[in-house]
Design a protein around this motif. Sequence first.
Motif, PDB file in Angstrom:
ATOM      1  N   PRO A  70       0.803  -1.222   0.000  1.00  0.00           N
ATOM      2  CA  PRO A  70       0.000   0.000   0.000  1.00  0.00           C
ATOM      3  C   PRO A  70       0.840   1.279   0.000  1.00  0.00           C
ATOM      4  N   ASP A  71       2.128   1.166   0.278  1.00  0.00           N
ATOM      5  CA  ASP A  71       2.992   2.347   0.322  1.00  0.00           C
ATOM      6  C   ASP A  71       3.285   2.838  -1.095  1.00  0.00           C
ATOM      7  N   LYS A  72       3.559   4.119  -1.210  1.00  0.00           N
ATOM      8  CA  LYS A  72       3.821   4.727  -2.521  1.00  0.00           C
ATOM      9  C   LYS A  72       5.308   5.013  -2.688  1.00  0.00           C
ATOM     10  N   GLY A  73       5.807   4.889  -3.905  1.00  0.00           N
ATOM     11  CA  GLY A  73       7.186   5.223  -4.214  1.00  0.00           C
ATOM     12  C   GLY A  73       8.158   4.105  -3.885  1.00  0.00           C
ATOM     13  N   ILE A  74       9.384   4.279  -4.362  1.00  0.00           N
ATOM     14  CA  ILE A  74      10.417   3.248  -4.161  1.00  0.00           C
ATOM     15  C   ILE A  74      10.809   3.140  -2.697  1.00  0.00           C
ATOM     16  N   GLU A  75      10.865   4.254  -1.968  1.00  0.00           N
ATOM     17  CA  GLU A  75      11.224   4.204  -0.544  1.00  0.00           C
ATOM     18  C   GLU A  75      10.180   3.441   0.254  1.00  0.00           C
ATOM     19  N   GLY A  76       8.911   3.667  -0.047  1.00  0.00           N
ATOM     20  CA  GLY A  76       7.851   2.932   0.636  1.00  0.00           C
ATOM     21  C   GLY A  76       7.904   1.447   0.323  1.00  0.00           C
ATOM     22  N   PHE A  77       8.189   1.129  -0.933  1.00  0.00           N
ATOM     23  CA  PHE A  77       8.299  -0.274  -1.329  1.00  0.00           C
ATOM     24  C   PHE A  77       9.460  -0.945  -0.616  1.00  0.00           C
ATOM     25  N   GLU A  78      10.619  -0.269  -0.573  1.00  0.00           N
ATOM     26  CA  GLU A  78      11.787  -0.837   0.110  1.00  0.00           C
ATOM     27  C   GLU A  78      11.509  -1.046   1.592  1.00  0.00           C
ATOM     28  N   ARG A  79      10.833  -0.096   2.219  1.00  0.00           N
ATOM     29  CA  ARG A  79      10.480  -0.231   3.631  1.00  0.00           C
ATOM     30  C   ARG A  79       9.541  -1.423   3.829  1.00  0.00           C
ATOM     31  N   TYR A  80       8.571  -1.562   2.942  1.00  0.00           N
ATOM     32  CA  TYR A  80       7.594  -2.637   3.046  1.00  0.00           C
ATOM     33  C   TYR A  80       8.257  -4.002   2.870  1.00  0.00           C
TER      34      TYR A  80
END
Length: 103
Positions: A70-80
């Motif tokens: 559900p996170d947006k952007g590459i940083e959100g994806f990496e965190r997820y």
Amino acid sequence: MSYDKGFWSPGNLEKLEVLLEHSVLPKKGRLSANDKKRECHPEFIRARRKHSAVESDINALEANGLDKCPDKGIEGFERYVALAVVASNLKRLGKILLTRDRQ
């Protein structure tokens, strides 16, 4: 890097050959002589055999909540992804501790 057959296209192959020394991009369907030569190379075969382990790890991450991000952007994806890896490792450690306690 290893990819599924569904990712193959002439454009993708050209881009990967520029970026990577050894890319594993198997072709769908009938192979031309050049494709057959590329896919019979020992480095290609060695990396392709490791691909199933990657698929297994992806499945384990999906089982621990990484089926939709559900996170947006590459940083959100990496965190997820990082959180899914932590969840998977905690689950694995929990199973080890339960087994140890039962014994």
